[in-house]
Design an enzyme around this catalytic site. Structure first.
Site, PDB file in Angstrom:
ATOM      1  N   TYR A  16       0.817  -1.219   0.000  1.00  0.00           N
ATOM      2  CA  TYR A  16       0.000   0.000   0.000  1.00  0.00           C
ATOM      3  C   TYR A  16       0.848   1.265   0.000  1.00  0.00           C
ATOM      4  O   TYR A  16       0.319   2.378  -0.043  1.00  0.00           O
ATOM      5  CB  TYR A  16      -0.936   0.016   1.211  1.00  0.00           C
ATOM      6  CG  TYR A  16      -1.936  -1.116   1.202  1.00  0.00           C
ATOM      7  CD1 TYR A  16      -3.010  -1.106   0.319  1.00  0.00           C
ATOM      8  CD2 TYR A  16      -1.802  -2.191   2.059  1.00  0.00           C
ATOM      9  CE1 TYR A  16      -3.929  -2.147   0.302  1.00  0.00           C
ATOM     10  CE2 TYR A  16      -2.715  -3.237   2.053  1.00  0.00           C
ATOM     11  CZ  TYR A  16      -3.774  -3.210   1.167  1.00  0.00           C
ATOM     12  OH  TYR A  16      -4.689  -4.239   1.143  1.00  0.00           O
ATOM     13  N   HIS A  21      -4.732   5.976  -1.302  1.00  0.00           N
ATOM     14  CA  HIS A  21      -5.440   5.765  -0.034  1.00  0.00           C
ATOM     15  C   HIS A  21      -4.507   5.963   1.169  1.00  0.00           C
ATOM     16  O   HIS A  21      -4.962   6.085   2.288  1.00  0.00           O
ATOM     17  CB  HIS A  21      -6.027   4.353  -0.013  1.00  0.00           C
ATOM     18  CG  HIS A  21      -7.415   4.277   0.557  1.00  0.00           C
ATOM     19  ND1 HIS A  21      -8.274   5.360   0.650  1.00  0.00           N
ATOM     20  CD2 HIS A  21      -8.112   3.224   1.071  1.00  0.00           C
ATOM     21  CE1 HIS A  21      -9.425   4.972   1.184  1.00  0.00           C
ATOM     22  NE2 HIS A  21      -9.351   3.691   1.455  1.00  0.00           N
ATOM     23  N   PHE A  65      -5.865  -1.211   9.530  1.00  0.00           N
ATOM     24  CA  PHE A  65      -6.462  -1.065   8.210  1.00  0.00           C
ATOM     25  C   PHE A  65      -7.526   0.033   8.262  1.00  0.00           C
ATOM     26  O   PHE A  65      -8.144   0.296   9.295  1.00  0.00           O
ATOM     27  CB  PHE A  65      -7.018  -2.382   7.630  1.00  0.00           C
ATOM     28  CG  PHE A  65      -5.918  -3.290   7.153  1.00  0.00           C
ATOM     29  CD1 PHE A  65      -5.386  -3.149   5.880  1.00  0.00           C
ATOM     30  CD2 PHE A  65      -5.387  -4.248   7.995  1.00  0.00           C
ATOM     31  CE1 PHE A  65      -4.350  -3.957   5.458  1.00  0.00           C
ATOM     32  CE2 PHE A  65      -4.359  -5.069   7.582  1.00  0.00           C
ATOM     33  CZ  PHE A  65      -3.835  -4.914   6.305  1.00  0.00           C
ATOM     34  N   ASN A  67     -10.587   0.701   7.391  1.00  0.00           N
ATOM     35  CA  ASN A  67     -11.979   0.627   7.813  1.00  0.00           C
ATOM     36  C   ASN A  67     -12.168   0.382   9.306  1.00  0.00           C
ATOM     37  O   ASN A  67     -13.292   0.370   9.794  1.00  0.00           O
ATOM     38  CB  ASN A  67     -12.713  -0.457   7.014  1.00  0.00           C
ATOM     39  CG  ASN A  67     -12.723  -0.126   5.530  1.00  0.00           C
ATOM     40  OD1 ASN A  67     -12.306   0.944   5.113  1.00  0.00           O
ATOM     41  ND2 ASN A  67     -13.186  -1.055   4.729  1.00  0.00           N
ATOM     42  N   ASN A 113     -14.740   5.354   4.484  1.00  0.00           N
ATOM     43  CA  ASN A 113     -14.915   4.316   5.510  1.00  0.00           C
ATOM     44  C   ASN A 113     -14.053   4.543   6.737  1.00  0.00           C
ATOM     45  O   ASN A 113     -14.465   4.219   7.850  1.00  0.00           O
ATOM     46  CB  ASN A 113     -14.626   2.932   4.914  1.00  0.00           C
ATOM     47  CG  ASN A 113     -15.668   2.543   3.883  1.00  0.00           C
ATOM     48  OD1 ASN A 113     -16.795   3.017   3.917  1.00  0.00           O
ATOM     49  ND2 ASN A 113     -15.291   1.692   2.954  1.00  0.00           N
TER      50      ASN A 113
END
Length: 190
Positions: A16, A21, A65, A67, A113
């Site tokens: 990531y 994001h 993470f 969410n 989220n």
């Protein structure tokens, strides 16, 4: 000494790294680097500490993470006894053009989220958030691929000054508060 929790949202893991994001992580990495501090792997996240003119800043990159970011935020707010007025969350935003910054003192999660989870876990939407524009040049149905895609070199050039400006916003938030900081930075064109 007044304490502040500055949270950059993203997902842990090399896959990531430098994705849209993870823009919140990128802002905190730059800020920590400029402050001469580094992150340590602690409960619910990577944490760095620094101070700005007598105010202590805890920089948090949650490892829960995106969410489930609220769990990390709640834990560190409780552990360090940080009031919600001293919480600033830095997040990527599809609805803003690449590199544009928007600071708000409260509001909805805008469909994000990570923000939605924080709001639900801490029980309020009255916390400061700095949205960093990642643009939305993706075809219909390709939103996930876009936000999890990596920035290219040209996009990074556009984003770099905004990441530095975000660092100034963090300092101003801790020193002058949300209202003055919004007045100073929200009208500026990046």
């Amino acid at each position: 000494m007044e304490k502040f929790l500055i949270v950059g949202l993203g997902n842990p893991g090399d896959e990531y790294d430098k994705t849209r994001h993870n823009t919140g992580f990128m802002v905190l990495d730059s800020f920590a680097n400029d402050a001469g501090t580094s992150f340590a792997d602690k409960r619910y996240g990577f944490v760095a500490e620094t101070s700005v003119k007598g105010r202590k800043l805890f920089l948090l990159k949650p490892t829960t993470f995106m969410n489930l970011s609220g769990n990390a935020v709640r834990y560190w707010m409780n552990k360090e006894n940080i009031p919600v007025e001293h919480l600033l969350v830095i997040v990527d935003d599809l609805s803003l053009p690449l590199g544009n910054l928007r600071l708000k003192g409260s509001g909805s999660n805008g469909g994000h989220n990570g923000l939605g989870n924080i709001q639900s876990v801490i029980g309020t939407q009255k916390y400061a958030r700095l949205r960093v524009g990642i643009g939305n040049e993706f075809q219909r149905g390709m939103q996930v691929e876009w936000v999890l895609g990596k920035y290219n070199a040209e996009e990074m050039q556009t984003l770099a000054p905004s990441i530095k400006t975000a660092g100034e916003i963090i300092k101003s938030f801790a020193l002058a508060g949300i209202d003055i900081t919004m007045n100073q930075f929200n009208h500026k064109k990046q």
